[in-house]
Design a protein around this motif. Structure first.
Motif, PDB file in Angstrom:
ATOM      1  N   UNK A 122      42.001 -26.929  -4.386  1.00 31.43           N
ATOM      2  CA  UNK A 122      41.170 -26.614  -3.225  1.00 31.43           C
ATOM      3  C   UNK A 122      39.751 -26.232  -3.636  1.00 31.43           C
ATOM      4  N   UNK A 123      39.615 -25.610  -4.811  1.00 31.50           N
ATOM      5  CA  UNK A 123      38.297 -25.223  -5.317  1.00 31.50           C
ATOM      6  C   UNK A 123      37.594 -26.407  -5.966  1.00 31.50           C
ATOM      7  N   UNK A 124      38.331 -27.186  -6.763  1.00 28.40           N
ATOM      8  CA  UNK A 124      37.719 -28.302  -7.506  1.00 28.40           C
ATOM      9  C   UNK A 124      38.675 -29.490  -7.445  1.00 28.40           C
ATOM     10  N   UNK A 125      38.301 -30.513  -6.696  1.00 23.08           N
ATOM     11  CA  UNK A 125      39.223 -31.607  -6.390  1.00 23.08           C
ATOM     12  C   UNK A 125      39.426 -32.582  -7.542  1.00 23.08           C
ATOM     13  N   UNK A 126      38.615 -32.480  -8.589  1.00 24.34           N
ATOM     14  CA  UNK A 126      38.730 -33.422  -9.699  1.00 24.34           C
ATOM     15  C   UNK A 126      39.600 -32.915 -10.841  1.00 24.34           C
ATOM     16  N   UNK A 127      40.485 -31.958 -10.559  1.00 19.78           N
ATOM     17  CA  UNK A 127      41.512 -31.604 -11.532  1.00 19.78           C
ATOM     18  C   UNK A 127      42.655 -32.613 -11.447  1.00 19.78           C
ATOM     19  N   UNK A 128      43.258 -32.941 -12.595  1.00 20.57           N
ATOM     20  CA  UNK A 128      44.534 -33.656 -12.639  1.00 20.57           C
ATOM     21  C   UNK A 128      45.542 -32.630 -13.153  1.00 20.57           C
TER      22      UNK A 128
END
Length: 369
Positions: free
Chosen positions: A25-31
């Motif tokens: 929710x904070x950073x959408x580019x995590x896998x």
């Protein structure tokens, strides 16, 4: 921005899933991969304990006590005791508090990722970003409300990604945006940004190396973003011209926003005038239908210091107006807001909302050739 791969290892799957959802929710580019600690250890053993297994991830967040004896390198121990937290870059040993907010955890992961890899955020600048300044010659005219209402209009109804920044000495951001535990502030962002600039790294150079914005922003109900306000006095009005240009360039270079709304308030410092020169339009908010002598002096000064030669850069808006006539001014009905809990919310309803839409049409209208 680049994708960062994270493994969350825990015997408590509900906690791991909640943490993963919060981080996304904070950073959408995590896998993100969620792994039971027993399964993770079993797979690691099958690799004969070699680092090739856990090195499949940029960062491994291990949220069980047994990690306290094995953590190091990209294995980060999530401890339940604040006294055990650690960021030892030299020995590559990192331990963070397990029960921090998702935003604080993301900020810590960004720091550790940069320490481990030396890499930073890689951003793709958009072709253009609309920059609009809202100012007033006196306080109490509703300049902040008008700026936020415009920001929400662009975000909610026009599909734009919007950032709001305030140059008020005592800023109002905290009144309209909910506080996020562990979120870093404007002052901390400036320290990181200007430290890079002083070292010869500018936002547009070396792959757009700027701090990860996600660690420093708060959002309102509709997704408008702002820097978490600094405690005490706002540091932005006191910036030098080049530092203000660097700040705005970093926001533009992030590739994150379509619109930047700057609440200049009554500020006419070097920083405010620098922002005004970069703005496509400056919206002067007042309560008087007729231009008073002092307002005229203020507008002339701002125009002289920020004018780019166009005839329509400055827009005069009469706010809190119940009676309207056919003069050339733009009028906004008495602004509406309510307080939910401790947060004020601007209401884009009724005549006020219609007037904000008209104002947005005028502001965003392309300049005549």
């Amino acid at each position: 921005m680049e994708t960062i791969s994270v493994a969350i290892v825990s015997s408590d799957m509900e906690y791991a899933k909640a943490l993963g959802a919060g981080m996304i929710n904070v950073y959408r580019d995590f896998a993100i991969r969620i792994a039971d600690s027993r399964d993770f250890v079993k797979e690691w053993v099958e690799y004969k304990g070699k680092e090739v297994y856990y090195k499949k991830y940029d960062v491994v967040l291990w949220a069980d006590r047994e990690a306290g004896s094995v953590y190091g390198d990209n294995i980060v121990w999530m401890t339940d005791k604040i006294s055990e937290t650690r960021k030892d870059r030299r020995n590559r040993k990192f331990a963070i508090y397990k029960y921090s907010s998702a935003q604080a955890t993301v900020a810590a992961v960004f720091d550790i990722y940069m320490m481990l890899t030396g890499r930073r955020a890689v951003n793709i600048r958009k072709d253009s970003i609309g920059i609009y300044g809202f100012s007033s010659w006196q306080g109490g005219c509703g300049c902040t409300t008008a700026a936020l209402a415009f920001a929400q209009e662009m975000q909610r109804f026009r599909g734009k990604k919007v950032m709001y920044i305030s140059l008020e000495t005592i800023e109002s951001t905290g009144l309209y945006f909910p506080e996020v535990e562990g979120c870093r502030t404007t002052a901390e962002y400036l320290y990181r940004l200007l430290k890079e600039k002083d070292n010869g790294i500018l936002p547009a150079e070396k792959g757009n190396e700027i701090p990860f914005l996600d660690s420093y922003i708060v959002r309102d109900l509709y997704g408008v973003e702002a820097f978490a306000p600094a405690r005490g006095m706002n540091p932005l009005p006191g910036l030098k011209e080049k530092d203000m240009q660097c700040l705005i360039a970093s926001i533009a270079d992030s590739g994150r926003y379509d619109v930047l709304t700057i609440d200049l308030g009554t500020c006419v410092t070097e920083a405010a005038l620098a922002a005004g020169r970069l703005a496509e339009k400056i919206i002067c908010v007042t309560e008087e239908k007729d231009v008073t002598a002092r307002e005229g002096q203020y507008m002339n000064h701002v125009m002289c210091m920020t004018h780019d030669g166009s005839n329509d850069k400055m827009i005069r808006v009469v706010n809190k107006c119940n009676e309207k006539d056919e003069k050339e001014n733009l009028y906004i009905s008495r602004n509406l807001s309510i307080v939910k809990g401790e947060i004020k919310e601007v209401l884009l309803d009724g005549e006020f909302g219609n007037d904000i839409r008209k104002l947005a049409d005028v502001i965003t209208k392309p300049a005549a050739m």
